[in-house]
Write a protein that holds these residues in place. Structure first.
Motif, mmCIF file in Angstrom:
data_model
loop_
_atom_site.group_PDB
_atom_site.id
_atom_site.type_symbol
_atom_site.label_atom_id
_atom_site.label_comp_id
_atom_site.label_asym_id
_atom_site.label_seq_id
_atom_site.Cartn_x
_atom_site.Cartn_y
_atom_site.Cartn_z
ATOM 1 N N ASP A 190 0.839 -1.205 0.000
ATOM 2 C CA ASP A 190 0.000 0.000 0.000
ATOM 3 C C ASP A 190 0.868 1.246 0.000
ATOM 4 O O ASP A 190 2.058 1.186 0.341
ATOM 5 C CB ASP A 190 -0.918 -0.002 1.228
ATOM 6 C CG ASP A 190 -0.145 -0.219 2.520
ATOM 7 O OD1 ASP A 190 0.591 0.701 2.928
ATOM 8 O OD2 ASP A 190 -0.263 -1.309 3.115
ATOM 9 N N PRO A 191 0.309 2.390 -0.396
ATOM 10 C CA PRO A 191 1.104 3.620 -0.468
ATOM 11 C C PRO A 191 1.589 4.114 0.885
ATOM 12 O O PRO A 191 2.633 4.770 0.967
ATOM 13 C CB PRO A 191 0.147 4.628 -1.121
ATOM 14 C CG PRO A 191 -1.221 4.075 -0.908
ATOM 15 C CD PRO A 191 -1.063 2.588 -0.909
ATOM 16 N N GLU A 192 0.879 3.791 1.952
ATOM 17 C CA GLU A 192 1.316 4.214 3.284
ATOM 18 C C GLU A 192 2.650 3.561 3.648
ATOM 19 O O GLU A 192 3.575 4.215 4.146
ATOM 20 C CB GLU A 192 0.244 3.861 4.336
ATOM 21 C CG GLU A 192 -1.041 4.645 4.221
ATOM 22 C CD GLU A 192 -1.978 4.123 3.141
ATOM 23 O OE1 GLU A 192 -2.963 4.815 2.824
ATOM 24 O OE2 GLU A 192 -1.728 3.007 2.624
ATOM 25 N N ARG A 243 5.477 5.040 1.448
ATOM 26 C CA ARG A 243 5.965 6.347 1.905
ATOM 27 C C ARG A 243 6.847 6.198 3.143
ATOM 28 O O ARG A 243 7.894 6.847 3.257
ATOM 29 C CB ARG A 243 4.807 7.290 2.200
ATOM 30 C CG ARG A 243 5.260 8.724 2.502
ATOM 31 C CD ARG A 243 4.095 9.689 2.560
ATOM 32 N NE ARG A 243 4.585 11.059 2.668
ATOM 33 C CZ ARG A 243 4.922 11.653 3.807
ATOM 34 N NH1 ARG A 243 4.830 10.988 4.948
ATOM 35 N NH2 ARG A 243 5.343 12.898 3.815
ATOM 36 N N ASN A 292 -0.544 -2.378 -7.430
ATOM 37 C CA ASN A 292 -1.376 -1.370 -6.777
ATOM 38 C C ASN A 292 -1.050 -0.023 -7.421
ATOM 39 O O ASN A 292 0.032 0.527 -7.190
ATOM 40 C CB ASN A 292 -1.085 -1.333 -5.272
ATOM 41 C CG ASN A 292 -2.000 -0.370 -4.525
ATOM 42 O OD1 ASN A 292 -2.451 0.623 -5.074
ATOM 43 N ND2 ASN A 292 -2.269 -0.665 -3.257
ATOM 44 N N PRO A 293 -1.949 0.521 -8.230
ATOM 45 C CA PRO A 293 -1.675 1.779 -8.921
ATOM 46 C C PRO A 293 -1.277 2.917 -7.987
ATOM 47 O O PRO A 293 -0.460 3.767 -8.349
ATOM 48 C CB PRO A 293 -3.006 2.091 -9.625
ATOM 49 C CG PRO A 293 -3.635 0.744 -9.832
ATOM 50 C CD PRO A 293 -3.260 -0.046 -8.604
ATOM 51 N N ASN A 294 -1.836 2.925 -6.775
ATOM 52 C CA ASN A 294 -1.542 4.003 -5.833
ATOM 53 C C ASN A 294 -0.088 3.971 -5.356
ATOM 54 O O ASN A 294 0.503 5.011 -5.060
ATOM 55 C CB ASN A 294 -2.486 3.938 -4.633
ATOM 56 C CG ASN A 294 -3.919 4.225 -5.013
ATOM 57 O OD1 ASN A 294 -4.186 5.012 -5.921
ATOM 58 N ND2 ASN A 294 -4.855 3.578 -4.343
ATOM 59 N N THR A 330 1.960 5.472 -8.219
ATOM 60 C CA THR A 330 1.768 6.926 -8.232
ATOM 61 C C THR A 330 2.615 7.600 -7.177
ATOM 62 O O THR A 330 3.270 8.622 -7.421
ATOM 63 C CB THR A 330 0.283 7.274 -8.005
ATOM 64 O OG1 THR A 330 -0.493 6.738 -9.081
ATOM 65 C CG2 THR A 330 0.079 8.781 -7.943
ATOM 66 N N LEU A 331 2.628 7.030 -5.970
ATOM 67 C CA LEU A 331 3.419 7.624 -4.892
ATOM 68 C C LEU A 331 4.904 7.576 -5.216
ATOM 69 O O LEU A 331 5.628 8.549 -4.993
ATOM 70 C CB LEU A 331 3.132 6.907 -3.579
ATOM 71 C CG LEU A 331 3.831 7.545 -2.369
ATOM 72 C CD1 LEU A 331 2.866 7.722 -1.212
ATOM 73 C CD2 LEU A 331 5.028 6.719 -1.934
ATOM 74 N N ARG A 337 5.736 10.198 -7.663
ATOM 75 C CA ARG A 337 5.666 11.521 -7.041
ATOM 76 C C ARG A 337 6.993 11.901 -6.395
ATOM 77 O O ARG A 337 7.409 13.053 -6.429
ATOM 78 C CB ARG A 337 4.549 11.531 -5.993
ATOM 79 C CG ARG A 337 4.332 12.872 -5.277
ATOM 80 C CD ARG A 337 3.189 12.744 -4.279
ATOM 81 N NE ARG A 337 1.960 12.355 -4.957
ATOM 82 C CZ ARG A 337 1.001 11.595 -4.403
ATOM 83 N NH1 ARG A 337 1.149 11.142 -3.172
ATOM 84 N NH2 ARG A 337 -0.078 11.294 -5.074
#
Length: 214
Positions: free
Chosen positions: A75-77, A80, A96-98, A101-102, A105
């Motif tokens: 997951d993005p969490e 990060r 997971n696209p998210n 994306t992260l 970024r």
């Protein structure tokens, strides 16, 4: 290290060592042994207790000499948190696209997992830098070669069941790099604190990659 430099290191050496341990106590010794063998890209899986702390310590200790990434990032969490701890690349068993994306970024290399041609293309279109083909051992080198026939522009990293014996076949099939777990980060050697064996294994994988490319 900039993302392009990181990717250059990944592709040049061709091996990402996957470190998945029950305890973080020996991660430093494992890292030393693997790096001594020439493997400069190491993935710490987030399933290892204290993985983020170890990732931060390793990044601070080795600087630019070794590149560290986080694996099993779902997951993005988590992505990060790993990036803040120093991860230079993010690896996942799934798409997971998210997470992609992260990573984009923050200009961090994204290596999501996929298996079918549809999933592989989707991952690439979403901005993956490398697509982890998982589980590779269920398909084999011929599958990698078959997928790359119509998709030669996509960087594939087979993961799962990679050994010293089949590493050459995967590279010759067109794999950009390989993710290697227990065949390199051997549990028996770690239990015995036989760091020399890990170094020998790392060198053997690096030699296999260069032999295949020659």
């Amino acid at each position: 290290m900039e993302k392009l430099q990181l990717l250059e290191r990944v592709f040049d050496t061709g091996i990402i060592a996957i470190v998945r341990l029950a305890s973080a106590d020996v991660l430093s010794a494992v890292t030393d042994a693997i790096a001594e063998g020439g493997v400069r890209c190491i993935e710490f899986t987030m399933t290892t207790p204290g993985a983020l702390d170890t990732l931060a310590e390793a990044t601070a200790r080795y600087g630019k000499d070794v590149s560290f990434g986080a694996g099993t990032v779902l997951d993005p969490e988590t992505a990060r948190a790993a990036i803040l701890a120093g991860a230079q690349f993010i690896v996942a068993p799934n798409l997971n696209p998210n997470v992609i994306t992260l990573c984009n970024r923050y200009s961090i290399a994204a290596m999501p997992g996929a298996l079918t041609p549809t999933e592989i293309v989707q991952a690439w279109e979403l901005g993956a830098d490398v697509v982890k083909v998982f589980p590779a051992d269920s398909m084999g080198p011929r599958y990698i070669k078959g997928v790359l026939a119509p998709l030669p522009h996509i960087k594939l990293a087979p993961v799962g069941g990679i050994t010293q014996e089949n590493a050459v076949d995967y590279i010759r099939a067109g794999a950009a790099c390989l993710g290697v777990g227990s065949s390199l980060v051997n549990n028996a050697s770690i239990a015995e604190h036989n760091w020399t064996d890990l170094t020998i294994r790392a060198r053997a994988f690096i030699d296999a990659v260069f032999s295949a490319r020659a």
